[in-house]
Design a protein around this motif. Structure first.
Motif, PDB file in Angstrom:
ATOM      1  N   LEU A 114       0.831  -1.210   0.000  1.00 33.81           N
ATOM      2  CA  LEU A 114       0.000   0.000   0.000  1.00 33.81           C
ATOM      3  C   LEU A 114       0.864   1.258   0.000  1.00 33.81           C
ATOM      4  O   LEU A 114       0.513   2.260  -0.642  1.00 33.81           O
ATOM      5  N   GLU A 115       1.981   1.208   0.713  1.00 38.71           N
ATOM      6  CA  GLU A 115       2.874   2.383   0.726  1.00 38.71           C
ATOM      7  C   GLU A 115       3.380   2.680  -0.683  1.00 38.71           C
ATOM      8  O   GLU A 115       3.457   3.840  -1.096  1.00 38.71           O
ATOM      9  N   GLU A 116       3.723   1.618  -1.395  1.00 42.05           N
ATOM     10  CA  GLU A 116       4.227   1.815  -2.762  1.00 42.05           C
ATOM     11  C   GLU A 116       3.093   2.276  -3.693  1.00 42.05           C
ATOM     12  O   GLU A 116       3.295   3.147  -4.537  1.00 42.05           O
ATOM     13  N   MET A 117       1.908   1.712  -3.529  1.00 42.41           N
ATOM     14  CA  MET A 117       0.780   2.044  -4.415  1.00 42.41           C
ATOM     15  C   MET A 117       0.236   3.452  -4.160  1.00 42.41           C
ATOM     16  O   MET A 117      -0.145   4.165  -5.078  1.00 42.41           O
ATOM     17  N   PHE A 118       0.170   3.833  -2.882  1.00 33.65           N
ATOM     18  CA  PHE A 118      -0.443   5.124  -2.521  1.00 33.65           C
ATOM     19  C   PHE A 118       0.598   6.215  -2.266  1.00 33.65           C
ATOM     20  O   PHE A 118       0.223   7.361  -2.051  1.00 33.65           O
ATOM     21  N   ASN A 119       1.879   5.794  -2.210  1.00 33.85           N
ATOM     22  CA  ASN A 119       2.965   6.730  -1.923  1.00 33.85           C
ATOM     23  C   ASN A 119       2.721   7.481  -0.610  1.00 33.85           C
ATOM     24  O   ASN A 119       2.861   8.706  -0.544  1.00 33.85           O
ATOM     25  N   ARG A 120       2.294   6.718   0.385  1.00 32.43           N
ATOM     26  CA  ARG A 120       2.043   7.292   1.720  1.00 32.43           C
ATOM     27  C   ARG A 120       2.484   6.289   2.779  1.00 32.43           C
ATOM     28  O   ARG A 120       2.376   5.073   2.542  1.00 32.43           O
ATOM     29  N   PRO A 121       2.927   6.752   3.936  1.00 33.98           N
ATOM     30  CA  PRO A 121       3.275   5.795   5.000  1.00 33.98           C
ATOM     31  C   PRO A 121       2.032   5.048   5.503  1.00 33.98           C
ATOM     32  O   PRO A 121       0.941   5.639   5.564  1.00 33.98           O
ATOM     33  N   VAL A 122       2.212   3.784   5.835  1.00 36.28           N
ATOM     34  CA  VAL A 122       1.125   2.978   6.420  1.00 36.28           C
ATOM     35  C   VAL A 122       1.656   2.469   7.767  1.00 36.28           C
ATOM     36  O   VAL A 122       2.284   1.421   7.841  1.00 36.28           O
ATOM     37  N   PRO A 123       1.423   3.217   8.822  1.00 35.48           N
ATOM     38  CA  PRO A 123       2.048   2.861  10.104  1.00 35.48           C
ATOM     39  C   PRO A 123       1.308   1.768  10.882  1.00 35.48           C
ATOM     40  O   PRO A 123       1.881   1.166  11.784  1.00 35.48           O
TER      41      PRO A 123
END
Ligand code: SF4
Length: 218
Positions: A114-123
Motif C-alpha cells: 500500500l505504501e508503494e501504491m499510494f505513496n504514503r506511509p502505512v504505520p
C-alpha cells in the motif's frame, strides 16, 4: 524483478512453517481441514470487490495489492482509506483474538504494498478475528517490515532451489491441514537416520588430526 511475484499469503505460510510454504507454493499441494474451511468461510465475507463510505472512511473490499520493488502480489480483505488519505489494511482471520507473528507479517507485507501504491506511509493495520468479532491493531514496525522483506527473499531462494525444507515437527503440525501429506514425524525420523548414516562415513576429526600429527612428526 525478473522473477514471478510472490503471493502475499506465501509470507504467512513461510513464517508459520517453511515446509508448508514449499508444499503449497512450490509443489502446488493443498488440503482442507477444519481450520482452512473456517478461514474460507470468513474470507467469503470480503471476497467480492467493492467499496462503501462509513463516517468519512472509504472501505475497500478485496483490493488487489502489489509491490514492484519487492516482487509481491495479492489482495487485501479490506482497506480503509482514512480522511487524511492514509490506507489502513484489515486482514480477516478465523478464530478468537490472538497474537500471531505469521498473521502480522502478512499484514506488514500488505502495508508495504500500500505504501508503494499510494505513496504514503502505512504505520498501522489490524487483524479482524472473526470468532470473537474483535480487531487487534498491529503497528507496522521496522522489525515486521524487515521480516516481511527477508521472508520474501527466502521464499524466492527456496523456489529457485526447488528444495523442500525439513519438517518443523512440533505443535504447529497439529493445526496444519497438510499434516497427512507432509508426514512430519516420519520425515523427521528418516532425516535423522540419513544424518546418522552420513556421519558414519565422515572422517573422525580426532583420528584425522592424529594421522596428520604423525605425518608431520620429524
Ligand atoms: S505438518 Fe508440520 S512440518 Fe508439515 S507442513 Fe504442516 S506445519 Fe509444516
Amino acid at each position: 524483478m525478473d522473477t514471478d511475484p510472490i503471493p502475499l499469503s506465501a509470507l504467512q505460510h513461510w513464517v508459520y512453517c517453511p515446509r508448508q510454504c514449499a508444499l503449497i507454493h512450490q509443489e502446488q499441494v493443498f488440503a482442507d481441514n477444519v481450520h482452512t474451511a473456517r478461514g474460507q468461510a470468513v474470507h467469503h465475507l470480503v471476497d467480492q470487490p467493492g467499496y462503501e463510505l462509513k463516517a468519512g472512511v472509504k472501505v475497500e473490499r478485496a483490493l488487489p495489492l502489489w509491490s514492484e520493488r519487492l516482487g509481491l502480489i495479492g489482495k487485501a480483505d479490506l482497506v480503509e482509506i482514512h480522511p487524511d488519505g492514509t490506507p489502513y489494511p484489515v486482514e480477516f482471520k478465523h478464530g478468537r483474538k490472538r497474537s500471531a507473528v505469521h498473521d502480522d507479517v502478512q499484514l506488514a507485507a500488505q502495508a508495504l504494498c500500500l505504501e508503494e501504491m499510494f505513496n504514503r506511509p502505512v504505520p498501522r493495520g489490524a487483524i479482524y478475528h472473526a470468532s470473537s468479532h474483535r480487531r487487534r491493531e498491529v503497528a507496522i514496525t521496522e522489525e515486521l517490515r524487515r521480516l516481511a522483506v527477508e521472508s520474501a527473499e527466502a521464499i524466492r531462494a527456496m523456489l529457485a532451489s526447488g528444495r523442500l525444507p525439513p519438517p518443523v515437527n512440533d505443535r504447529r503440525c497439529d493445526q496444519c491441514s497438510l499434516n497427512a501429506i507432509c508426514d512430519p514425524a516420519g520425515t523427521a525420523a528418516i532425516d535423522r537416520h540419513v544424518a546418522a548414516l552420513h556421519s558414519l562415513f565422515q572422517p573422525d576429526d580426532s583420528e584425522e588430526s592424529a594421522r596428520t600429527s604423525k605425518r608431520t612428526k620429524p
